[in-house]
Design a protein around this motif. Sequence first.
Motif, PDB file in Angstrom:
ATOM      1  N   ARG A  31       0.753  -1.074  -0.192  1.00 18.93           N
ATOM      2  CA  ARG A  31       0.177  -0.026   0.083  1.00 18.93           C
ATOM      3  C   ARG A  31       0.819   1.298  -0.105  1.00 18.93           C
ATOM      4  NH1 ARG A  31      -4.919  -1.699   3.948  1.00 18.93           N
ATOM      5  NH2 ARG A  31      -6.129  -2.874   2.154  1.00 18.93           N
ATOM      6  N   ARG A  36      -3.520  -0.745  -4.857  1.00 19.22           N
ATOM      7  CA  ARG A  36      -4.858  -1.135  -4.010  1.00 19.22           C
ATOM      8  C   ARG A  36      -4.834  -2.686  -3.760  1.00 19.22           C
ATOM      9  NH1 ARG A  36     -10.623  -1.192  -6.841  1.00 19.22           N
ATOM     10  NH2 ARG A  36     -11.481  -2.138  -5.411  1.00 19.22           N
ATOM     11  N   GLU A  48     -10.397  -5.159   5.384  1.00 24.09           N
ATOM     12  CA  GLU A  48      -9.308  -5.297   4.381  1.00 24.09           C
ATOM     13  C   GLU A  48      -9.606  -6.093   3.325  1.00 24.09           C
ATOM     14  OE1 GLU A  48      -6.796  -3.369   4.864  1.00 24.09           O
ATOM     15  OE2 GLU A  48      -6.968  -2.971   6.863  1.00 24.09           O
ATOM     16  N   ASP A  50     -10.969  -6.838   0.032  1.00 25.74           N
ATOM     17  CA  ASP A  50     -11.288  -6.020  -1.188  1.00 25.74           C
ATOM     18  C   ASP A  50     -11.143  -6.955  -2.346  1.00 25.74           C
ATOM     19  OD1 ASP A  50     -12.030  -4.281  -3.340  1.00 25.74           O
ATOM     20  OD2 ASP A  50     -10.484  -2.694  -2.564  1.00 25.74           O
ATOM     21  N   ALA A  53      -9.870  -5.656  -5.689  1.00 33.08           N
ATOM     22  CA  ALA A  53      -8.325  -4.756  -5.706  1.00 33.08           C
ATOM     23  C   ALA A  53      -7.603  -5.787  -6.605  1.00 33.08           C
ATOM     24  CB  ALA A  53      -7.868  -4.839  -4.347  1.00 33.08           C
TER      25      ALA A  53
END
Length: 108
Positions: A31, A36, A48, A50, A53
């Motif tokens: 990050r 992402r 966290e 995602d 991503a």
Amino acid sequence: ELAQAEVSAGRRVAVYVNRITLVGQLLQTLRSSGLRVGTMASSFDRVEEDLDAPVQLCMQQTVGSRISSGRGGVHHSDFVIVDEAHLNRGSTTKTILDQHSNAIILGI
């Protein structure tokens, strides 16, 4: 830098680790480079996770458990990095990598 180059080229990346301490360390590193990143690690906060991503940081045990229980699968990635690959030659790793049949796989 490798993950960043792959994402810049339009590819999705999955990074598999086998220790939860590595998830936190790598998440911060990735990050901080502007990527992402989502996580697939049961010990980590769901915030966290995602799944859209372009980079997924994955605990092998979590993903293996999700596959075997039918509660999910792998991140559909073009490039897969397996950390400490020399320690990960068991059936869980094979099950996971079989799901990435069209991906380039790099063991480090």
